[in-house]
Every structure is written in C-alpha cells, then in structure tokens.
Enzyme design. Structure first.
Site, PDB file in Angstrom:
ATOM      1  N   GLU A  16     -20.398   7.060  -1.696  1.00 17.58           N
ATOM      2  CA  GLU A  16     -20.164   7.341  -0.268  1.00 17.58           C
ATOM      3  C   GLU A  16     -20.917   6.341   0.611  1.00 17.58           C
ATOM      4  OE1 GLU A  16     -20.377  11.498   0.993  1.00 17.58           O
ATOM      5  OE2 GLU A  16     -21.649  10.853   2.654  1.00 17.58           O
ATOM      6  N   ASP A 108     -21.624  18.101  11.862  1.00 15.34           N
ATOM      7  CA  ASP A 108     -22.881  18.596  12.447  1.00 15.34           C
ATOM      8  C   ASP A 108     -22.808  18.474  13.964  1.00 15.34           C
ATOM      9  OD1 ASP A 108     -24.426  19.392  10.251  1.00 15.34           O
ATOM     10  OD2 ASP A 108     -24.755  17.285   9.717  1.00 15.34           O
ATOM     11  N   ALA A 126     -14.362  24.078   9.048  1.00 10.80           N
ATOM     12  CA  ALA A 126     -13.609  23.275   8.083  1.00 10.80           C
ATOM     13  C   ALA A 126     -12.403  24.056   7.553  1.00 10.80           C
ATOM     14  CB  ALA A 126     -14.524  22.865   6.940  1.00 10.80           C
ATOM     15  N   HIS A 150     -25.845  26.545   3.246  1.00  7.71           N
ATOM     16  CA  HIS A 150     -25.756  25.715   4.450  1.00  7.71           C
ATOM     17  C   HIS A 150     -26.883  26.100   5.405  1.00  7.71           C
ATOM     18  CE1 HIS A 150     -24.071  24.582   8.453  1.00  7.71           C
ATOM     19  NE2 HIS A 150     -23.795  23.477   7.778  1.00  7.71           N
ATOM     20  N   GLN A 213     -38.057   8.834   4.664  1.00  9.97           N
ATOM     21  CA  GLN A 213     -36.605   9.024   4.789  1.00  9.97           C
ATOM     22  C   GLN A 213     -36.180  10.337   4.137  1.00  9.97           C
ATOM     23  OE1 GLN A 213     -34.965   8.377   1.539  1.00  9.97           O
ATOM     24  NE2 GLN A 213     -32.802   8.275   2.103  1.00  9.97           N
ATOM     25  N   LYS A 273     -26.712   1.003   0.507  1.00  9.94           N
ATOM     26  CA  LYS A 273     -27.651   0.132  -0.221  1.00  9.94           C
ATOM     27  C   LYS A 273     -27.314   0.242  -1.708  1.00  9.94           C
ATOM     28  CE  LYS A 273     -31.554   0.400   2.999  1.00  9.94           C
ATOM     29  NZ  LYS A 273     -30.815  -0.285   4.004  1.00  9.94           N
TER      30      LYS A 273
HETATM   31  C1  LIG Z   1     -19.945  15.870   0.702  1.00  7.71           C
HETATM   32  C2  LIG Z   1     -20.306  15.967   2.169  1.00  7.71           C
HETATM   33  C3  LIG Z   1     -19.800  15.030   3.061  1.00  7.71           C
HETATM   34  C4  LIG Z   1     -20.127  15.095   4.425  1.00  7.71           C
HETATM   35  N1  LIG Z   1     -19.617  14.149   5.288  1.00  7.71           N
HETATM   36  C5  LIG Z   1     -19.887  14.224   6.609  1.00  7.71           C
HETATM   37  C6  LIG Z   1     -19.333  13.276   7.535  1.00  7.71           C
HETATM   38  O1  LIG Z   1     -18.620  12.364   7.148  1.00  7.71           O
HETATM   39  N2  LIG Z   1     -19.631  13.428   8.854  1.00  7.71           N
HETATM   40  C7  LIG Z   1     -20.429  14.441   9.311  1.00  7.71           C
HETATM   41  O2  LIG Z   1     -20.659  14.529  10.522  1.00  7.71           O
HETATM   42  N3  LIG Z   1     -20.967  15.352   8.465  1.00  7.71           N
HETATM   43  C8  LIG Z   1     -20.716  15.275   7.134  1.00  7.71           C
HETATM   44  N4  LIG Z   1     -21.237  16.198   6.270  1.00  7.71           N
HETATM   45  C9  LIG Z   1     -22.126  17.255   6.807  1.00  7.71           C
HETATM   46  C10 LIG Z   1     -21.325  18.482   7.300  1.00  7.71           C
HETATM   47  O3  LIG Z   1     -20.489  18.116   8.356  1.00  7.71           O
HETATM   48  C11 LIG Z   1     -22.341  19.536   7.749  1.00  7.71           C
HETATM   49  O4  LIG Z   1     -23.028  20.060   6.658  1.00  7.71           O
HETATM   50  C12 LIG Z   1     -21.799  20.619   8.661  1.00  7.71           C
HETATM   51  O5  LIG Z   1     -22.920  21.292   9.263  1.00  7.71           O
HETATM   52  C13 LIG Z   1     -20.940  21.681   7.980  1.00  7.71           C
HETATM   53  O6  LIG Z   1     -19.728  21.174   7.594  1.00  7.71           O
HETATM   54  P1  LIG Z   1     -18.718  22.066   6.732  1.00  7.71           P
HETATM   55  O7  LIG Z   1     -17.471  21.308   6.589  1.00  7.71           O
HETATM   56  O8  LIG Z   1     -19.369  22.575   5.506  1.00  7.71           O
HETATM   57  O9  LIG Z   1     -18.542  23.280   7.784  1.00  7.71           O
HETATM   58  P2  LIG Z   1     -18.086  24.764   7.649  1.00  7.71           P
HETATM   59  O10 LIG Z   1     -17.388  25.017   6.352  1.00  7.71           O
HETATM   60  O11 LIG Z   1     -17.336  25.099   8.884  1.00  7.71           O
HETATM   61  O12 LIG Z   1     -19.471  25.587   7.575  1.00  7.71           O
HETATM   62  C14 LIG Z   1     -20.419  25.586   8.633  1.00  7.71           C
HETATM   63  C15 LIG Z   1     -21.119  26.947   8.673  1.00  7.71           C
HETATM   64  O13 LIG Z   1     -20.190  27.956   9.054  1.00  7.71           O
HETATM   65  C16 LIG Z   1     -20.001  28.937   8.020  1.00  7.71           C
HETATM   66  N5  LIG Z   1     -18.545  29.116   7.923  1.00  7.71           N
HETATM   67  C17 LIG Z   1     -17.672  28.355   7.215  1.00  7.71           C
HETATM   68  N6  LIG Z   1     -16.408  28.771   7.409  1.00  7.71           N
HETATM   69  C18 LIG Z   1     -16.484  29.814   8.271  1.00  7.71           C
HETATM   70  C19 LIG Z   1     -15.507  30.640   8.859  1.00  7.71           C
HETATM   71  N7  LIG Z   1     -14.186  30.479   8.599  1.00  7.71           N
HETATM   72  N8  LIG Z   1     -15.925  31.616   9.729  1.00  7.71           N
HETATM   73  C20 LIG Z   1     -17.239  31.776  10.018  1.00  7.71           C
HETATM   74  N9  LIG Z   1     -18.236  31.016   9.461  1.00  7.71           N
HETATM   75  C21 LIG Z   1     -17.844  30.041   8.612  1.00  7.71           C
HETATM   76  C22 LIG Z   1     -20.605  28.334   6.759  1.00  7.71           C
HETATM   77  O14 LIG Z   1     -21.157  29.323   5.909  1.00  7.71           O
HETATM   78  C23 LIG Z   1     -21.671  27.400   7.326  1.00  7.71           C
HETATM   79  O15 LIG Z   1     -22.880  28.097   7.576  1.00  7.71           O
HETATM   80  C24 LIG Z   1     -20.967  16.147   4.911  1.00  7.71           C
HETATM   81  C25 LIG Z   1     -21.469  17.090   3.990  1.00  7.71           C
HETATM   82  C26 LIG Z   1     -21.164  17.010   2.639  1.00  7.71           C
HETATM   83  C27 LIG Z   1     -21.734  18.012   1.671  1.00  7.71           C
END
Ligand SMILES: Cc1cc2nc3c(=O)[nH]c(=O)nc-3n(C[C@H](O)[C@H](O)[C@H](O)COP(=O)(O)OP(=O)(O)OC[C@H]3O[C@@H](n4cnc5c(N)ncnc54)[C@H](O)[C@@H]3O)c2cc1C
Length: 293
Positions: A16, A108, A126, A150, A213, A273
């Site tokens: 990544e 985030d 998501a 999370h 970091q 890196k």
């Molecule tokens: C492999 C990977 C790649 C990533 N890439 C990026 C990136 O490119 N850009 C970036 O900005 N961030 C990235 N992140 C970070 C990610 O965006 C954050 O962790 C973010 O806070 C949560 O994203 P999520 O898709 O898991 O969200 P969600 O699945 O929406 O979850 C967020 C919170 O809401 C809760 N939740 C989930 N679904 C629901 C629902 N339907 N109803 C109510 N609550 C719910 C979950 O339990 C969690 O606490 C990445 C993380 C990982 C692990």
C-alpha cells in the site's frame, strides 16, 4: 483481474502506497513501487486522502499503474467530504479507466476534527458505500477490519457485526488495520468465524520506521505495541536506523508466523519507503507465493 479471483489461485503479497502532497512527488511513488515489483506483489493499492489535490493524485497513480498493465491495482475510496453523487463520479472515472478493484472505506475525520460528520448527501458508513458500489458497478470490493477494534467502537461484538454487514453488502475480502501482536489477529479470526464471516481476511503489517512515528500511528489508529516491543523502541528513541532494523525483525517474525498459520495473504503498509518491506520479503522467501516462483 479482480483480487477475489487472484485469492482463489494464490496467497497474495500486496503493498500500500499513499499519494504525495505535490504532483512532483508522483515519480518517487512510482519509483518505490518499481523497486518493490522485484518481489512480485500480487497487487498494490493507493490510499485516498481527506480532500484536496491528493485525491486527484490517488486517481492519477491508480490509472498509471493500471495503464502499465503489469501490476494489479486497488483504489482506496472514502466517504469523507463528498456527496453520494461525487463519490459516484469517482467510481465512474475509475470504471471507465478499467480499474477493477476498490477498497471501500468511510475514512477518518479530516485533520482538526474529532468526529466523523458525513458530507451533505454523503454516505455515513463504509457499509453504505459498499452497497452503492455493489448495486451500480462490477468492481471487486474490499473493506477494512480491526483486530483490536475500531477506535470509535466501544464494543468488539458490535464492531464484528458491522464487519459482517460489510461482507453481506458485497465486500469480497477484508484487510486489517495494522497490529503488532499476532494474538490479536488470531483472536479476531475466531470472532469473525463465530460471526459467520467467510471471506478471506488479509493481515496488514506496518514495519516500524522510527519510535516517534510508530507511537504516533498506534495512538491514532488504536493499535497497541507489545510491552516488549515498546521497551526496545524506547532504547532507540533517538536512533531511527536501529528502530527501523528492529521493525524489520519484528515484522519478519510476525509475517513468518502468519504465513505458517495459513493466512490468504499479507498486506504491507509501505509508507512509500521500499527498504523495510524489501528486506522483510527477502527474509521471508515465501516459496508458496506464486509471484516468487
Ligand atoms: C486496510 C485499510 C485501508 C485504509 N485506507 C484508508 C484510506 O485510503 N484513506 C483514509 O482516509 N482512511 C483509510 N483507512 C482508515 C479508515 O478510513 C478509518 O479506520 C475509518 O475511521 C473507518 O473506516 P471504515 O471503512 O472501517 O468505516 P466504518 O465501517 O464506517 O466504521 C467506522 C465506525 O462505525 C462503526 N460502524 C460501521 N458500520 C456501521 C453502521 N452501518 N452503523 C453504525 N455504525 C457502524 C464501526 O464499528 C466503526 O466504529 C484505512 C484503514 C484500513 C484498515
């Protein structure tokens, strides 16, 4: 090719990258990717920023990799600061360019904000984005999961149920948040199994680059360092080279154990890196990784 189909044929190694702040930085990202190509990753991915020009660079790099046609690519996409129509527009552009894989994320909160607030007319989670992609496009879809839970989640049970909903809505495989104790990953696999999550779950590893970091990263994303690792890192607080070597050693051990346990793949957070991931992949050898034969 859809990564889901690659996973049916082989265990994967993936890397990544993140887009640079300025367009001038794009060749550096592509150079790092080229260095790692020596280890024949099965796919690479490019993260999606909180807004502004880096998002355009995510698309640009994704399309350049796709056009070179020698490496499968997965675009990251988040719901931050965009209406559903705007997100749909990004998906259409990626689709038209022939991109086949998306990791669908909520994202985030942008810097300076503590809570995630959906954009007007935007997706809240998501799960909604995944549903939208599944209903409107043919992309292969991945989603994120969190072995230690999370950061916003107070309940590991609810967290796993939302992870399951991502799969029910169309996620074909999951990639984990970084973690430093494999026990956390194995416990997560058990919880996922009990919840009926039956898609491949790929562990994500981030080789430590420096003490400062990794302490910053782990506090932001809710992952923890093991007490032993933290103690060793303390000694190298002013010696980034030593911390980086420790990071290579720790990630190699983690990856060896994970690979032996039968994981479907390993995803490396490269942070643009190549040094550490190159060394780890050299250490591993991975005879049953198709790209290495
Ligand atoms: C492999 C990977 C790649 C990533 N890439 C990026 C990136 O490119 N850009 C970036 O900005 N961030 C990235 N992140 C970070 C990610 O965006 C954050 O962790 C973010 O806070 C949560 O994203 P999520 O898709 O898991 O969200 P969600 O699945 O929406 O979850 C967020 C919170 O809401 C809760 N939740 C989930 N679904 C629901 C629902 N339907 N109803 C109510 N609550 C719910 C979950 O339990 C969690 O606490 C990445 C993380 C990982 C692990």
């Amino acid at each position: 090719m859809r990564i889901r189909d690659i996973l049916k044929e082989t265990r994967t190694i993936s890397c990544e990258f993140f887009p640079p702040r300025q367009a001038e930085g794009i060749p550096d990202v592509l150079r790092t990717m080229k260095t790692l190509k020596e280890y024949r990753p099965d796919f690479v991915s490019i993260t999606y920023g909180a807004g502004g020009s880096t998002r355009a660079f995510t698309e640009q790099i994704t399309l350049e990799v796709k056009a070179q046609a020698d490496l499968e690519v997965m675009a990251h996409l988040t719901c931050v600061g965009q209406s559903q129509e705007e997100v749909h527009g990004v998906l259409e552009r990626l689709d038209e360019a022939g991109v086949e894989n998306i990791i669908a994320l909520r994202g985030d909160p942008p810097r300076g904000q503590t809570d995630f607030v959906p954009a007007e007319g935007g997706f809240k989670h998501a799960t909604e984005l995944i549903e939208h992609i599944r209903s409107n496009f043919q992309f292969g879809i991945a989603a994120a999961c969190y072995p230690e839970g999370h950061t916003e989640s107070t309940d590991l049970g609810a967290d796993i149920e939302y992870t399951k909903l991502k799969v029910n809505n169309g996620a074909e495989f999951l990639i984990t948040q970084l973690f430093y104790d494999n026990r956390d990953f194995f416990d997560f696999l058990e919880r996922a199994d009990k919840a009926g999550i039956d898609v491949p779950i790929i562990p994500g590893l981030l080789p430590i680059l420096s003490t400062a970091q990794i302490r910053r990263f782990t506090s932001m994303c809710g992952a923890k360092l093991t007490p032993d690792l933290d103690r060793q890192l303390e000694k190298f607080a002013d010696d980034d080279d030593a911390a980086r070597e420790l990071g290579v050693e720790h990630a190699t051990k983690q990856a060896e154990e994970l690979w032996k346990s039968g994981v479907p793949g390993i995803h490396f957070y490269v942070l643009n890196k190549s040094y550490s991931v190159s060394k780890i992949l050299q250490n591993l050898g991975l005879p049953d990784h198709s790209g290495q034969q």
